[in-house]
Design an enzyme around this catalytic site. Structure first.
Site, PDB file in Angstrom:
ATOM      1  N   ASN A   9      65.300  24.964 -39.297  1.00 30.95           N
ATOM      2  CA  ASN A   9      64.583  26.024 -38.587  1.00 30.95           C
ATOM      3  C   ASN A   9      65.126  26.075 -37.164  1.00 30.95           C
ATOM      4  O   ASN A   9      64.789  25.234 -36.338  1.00 30.95           O
ATOM      5  CB  ASN A   9      63.078  25.713 -38.600  1.00 30.95           C
ATOM      6  CG  ASN A   9      62.269  26.711 -37.798  1.00 30.95           C
ATOM      7  OD1 ASN A   9      62.783  27.771 -37.416  1.00 30.95           O
ATOM      8  ND2 ASN A   9      61.014  26.396 -37.542  1.00 30.95           N
ATOM      9  N   LYS A  11      64.508  28.220 -34.966  1.00 31.71           N
ATOM     10  CA  LYS A  11      63.553  28.836 -34.029  1.00 31.71           C
ATOM     11  C   LYS A  11      64.267  29.897 -33.172  1.00 31.71           C
ATOM     12  O   LYS A  11      65.156  30.568 -33.663  1.00 31.71           O
ATOM     13  CB  LYS A  11      62.881  27.748 -33.177  1.00 31.71           C
ATOM     14  CG  LYS A  11      62.277  26.653 -34.066  1.00 31.71           C
ATOM     15  CD  LYS A  11      61.392  25.695 -33.338  1.00 31.71           C
ATOM     16  CE  LYS A  11      60.850  24.668 -34.326  1.00 31.71           C
ATOM     17  NZ  LYS A  11      59.918  23.745 -33.709  1.00 31.71           N
ATOM     18  N   HIS A  98      54.151  28.985 -39.680  1.00 33.17           N
ATOM     19  CA  HIS A  98      54.589  27.895 -38.811  1.00 33.17           C
ATOM     20  C   HIS A  98      53.571  27.718 -37.689  1.00 33.17           C
ATOM     21  O   HIS A  98      52.998  28.699 -37.202  1.00 33.17           O
ATOM     22  CB  HIS A  98      55.970  28.212 -38.231  1.00 33.17           C
ATOM     23  CG  HIS A  98      56.567  27.030 -37.536  1.00 33.17           C
ATOM     24  ND1 HIS A  98      56.207  26.674 -36.258  1.00 33.17           N
ATOM     25  CD2 HIS A  98      57.457  26.101 -37.953  1.00 33.17           C
ATOM     26  CE1 HIS A  98      56.874  25.580 -35.919  1.00 33.17           C
ATOM     27  NE2 HIS A  98      57.639  25.207 -36.926  1.00 33.17           N
ATOM     28  N   GLU A 100      53.845  27.207 -34.628  1.00 33.79           N
ATOM     29  CA  GLU A 100      54.112  27.966 -33.399  1.00 33.79           C
ATOM     30  C   GLU A 100      53.640  29.410 -33.551  1.00 33.79           C
ATOM     31  O   GLU A 100      53.154  30.028 -32.600  1.00 33.79           O
ATOM     32  CB  GLU A 100      55.614  27.896 -33.056  1.00 33.79           C
ATOM     33  CG  GLU A 100      55.963  26.520 -32.504  1.00 33.79           C
ATOM     34  CD  GLU A 100      57.384  26.076 -32.747  1.00 33.79           C
ATOM     35  OE1 GLU A 100      58.232  26.915 -33.123  1.00 33.79           O
ATOM     36  OE2 GLU A 100      57.663  24.874 -32.562  1.00 33.79           O
ATOM     37  N   GLU A 170      53.539  19.924 -41.775  1.00 38.01           N
ATOM     38  CA  GLU A 170      54.030  19.716 -40.418  1.00 38.01           C
ATOM     39  C   GLU A 170      52.852  19.461 -39.479  1.00 38.01           C
ATOM     40  O   GLU A 170      52.225  20.418 -38.988  1.00 38.01           O
ATOM     41  CB  GLU A 170      54.783  20.957 -39.933  1.00 38.01           C
ATOM     42  CG  GLU A 170      55.972  21.327 -40.790  1.00 38.01           C
ATOM     43  CD  GLU A 170      56.991  22.141 -39.996  1.00 38.01           C
ATOM     44  OE1 GLU A 170      58.134  21.711 -39.935  1.00 38.01           O
ATOM     45  OE2 GLU A 170      56.615  23.175 -39.422  1.00 38.01           O
ATOM     46  N   GLY A 176      58.294  18.809 -32.315  1.00 40.28           N
ATOM     47  CA  GLY A 176      58.979  18.824 -31.019  1.00 40.28           C
ATOM     48  C   GLY A 176      58.540  17.717 -30.072  1.00 40.28           C
ATOM     49  O   GLY A 176      58.934  17.704 -28.913  1.00 40.28           O
ATOM     50  N   SER A 216      59.507  16.661 -35.873  1.00 40.84           N
ATOM     51  CA  SER A 216      60.355  15.645 -35.230  1.00 40.84           C
ATOM     52  C   SER A 216      61.199  14.834 -36.218  1.00 40.84           C
ATOM     53  O   SER A 216      61.436  13.651 -36.000  1.00 40.84           O
ATOM     54  CB  SER A 216      59.510  14.714 -34.360  1.00 40.84           C
ATOM     55  OG  SER A 216      59.030  15.419 -33.232  1.00 40.84           O
TER      56      SER A 216
HETATM   57  P1  PGA Z   1      61.032  19.745 -34.770  1.00 43.21           P
HETATM   58  O1  PGA Z   1      60.484  21.111 -35.376  1.00 43.21           O
HETATM   59  O2  PGA Z   1      61.878  19.120 -35.844  1.00 43.21           O
HETATM   60  O3  PGA Z   1      61.829  20.160 -33.568  1.00 43.21           O
HETATM   61  O4  PGA Z   1      59.846  18.909 -34.442  1.00 43.21           O
HETATM   62  C1  PGA Z   1      60.074  21.172 -36.709  1.00 43.21           C
HETATM   63  C2  PGA Z   1      59.476  22.513 -37.013  1.00 43.21           C
HETATM   64  O5  PGA Z   1      58.880  23.101 -36.102  1.00 43.21           O
HETATM   65  O6  PGA Z   1      59.608  23.029 -38.136  1.00 43.21           O
END
Ligand code: PGA
Length: 263
Positions: A9, A11, A98, A100, A170, A176, A216
């Site tokens: 992903n 983003k 997601h 976010e 997640e 993150g 992460s």
């Molecule tokens: P990250 O993001 O690996 O940077 O924690 C994972 C995600 O948001 O799918």
């Protein structure tokens, strides 16, 4: 049997030219490790990179994924992109719900549910994200939160022959942040998700649907997660933004081998 999955992903990272350059490193690397047959590799660049990525990925066995879609086929929805549009340019997957999007863009379970129905209709496989926030975990509500999200996101979804969904667990606090749950904590939630999929789609179908861990994930911590029976792959954010990181993760996913029961 479930082929292990790695989803990148990206983003809101990478312009089309940056996408082209990253793919020019990733594709030969995947070819070299002969990832094709043994790992399902899925890349989710931003919308503006999708047409270019579709051309570059054609014939490579790597699947293209969008990071969201609208639930309608078309209409007066300024700024939105429909599953039908994504399907036409060669997308095969779409990430939905997601955290976010839930946190920053008011995404709801109901909308994820409608988006998933539209994605399936247009031949895309939804990758539905669920996960608890830090205070929800601290107050002992993780299971309830994930169960409610899943029930609402999957409400009345039917899978016809050849249709699939994937679920990504997640934990919001892990995204993150560099922090991850312990493997037993991940295992517990993945079991709960499998149980929910069984209740929704029946035993035979549910056993074929991948459940991914995200939050992460990096080459240093992916091994113990991937070793869990209930983890069929990973959804990777930050660590997928360099070819070296992503290829290392794809290698770990491949090494972890297929999980789940042969049916
Ligand atoms: P990250 O993001 O690996 O940077 O924690 C994972 C995600 O948001 O799918």
């Amino acid at each position: 049997m479930i082929t292990p999955v790695v989803v990148a992903n990206w983003k809101m990272h990478k312009t089309p030219s940056e996408t082209e350059s990253l793919l020019s490193e990733i594709i030969p690397g995947l070819r070299e490790m002969k990832a094709g047959a043994e790992v399902e590799v899925i890349l989710a660049p931003p919308f503006t990179s999708l047409p270019l990525a579709a051309r570059v990925l054609a014939g490579t066995g790597v699947a293209l994924c969008a990071q969201d879609c609208h639930w309608s086929e078309e209409g007066p929805y300024t700024g939105e992109v429909s599953a039908r549009m994504l399907a036409e340019i060669g997308c095969r997957f779409v990430i939905l719900g997601h955290s976010e999007r839930r946190e920053l863009f008011a995404e709801t379970n109901r909308r994820v549910n409608m988006k998933a129905a539209s994605a399936l209709f247009w031949g895309l496989t939804p990758i539905i994200c669920v996960g608890e926030k830090e205070d929800e975990r601290a107050s002992g509500h993780t299971e309830m939160v994930v169960e409610v999200q899943l029930k609402r996101c999957l409400s009345e979804l039917k899978l016809d022959k050849g249709q699939r969904i994937m679920v990504a667990y997640e934990p919001v606090w892990a995204i993150g942040s560099g922090r991850t749950p312990t493997p037993p904590e991940v295992d517990e939630i993945h079991r709960l998700i499998r149980t929910e999929l069984l209740a929704t789609f029946g035993e035979e179908r549910a056993a074929t649907l991948p459940i991914l861990y995200g939050g992460s994930v990096n080459p240093a911590n992916a091994g113990p997660m991937l070793a869990l029976d209930g983890v069929d792959g990973v959804l990777v954010g930050g660590a997928s933004l360099t070819a070296a990181g992503f290829l290392q993760l794809a290698g770990l996913v491949r090494a972890a081998g297929p999980q789940g029961e042969e049916i």
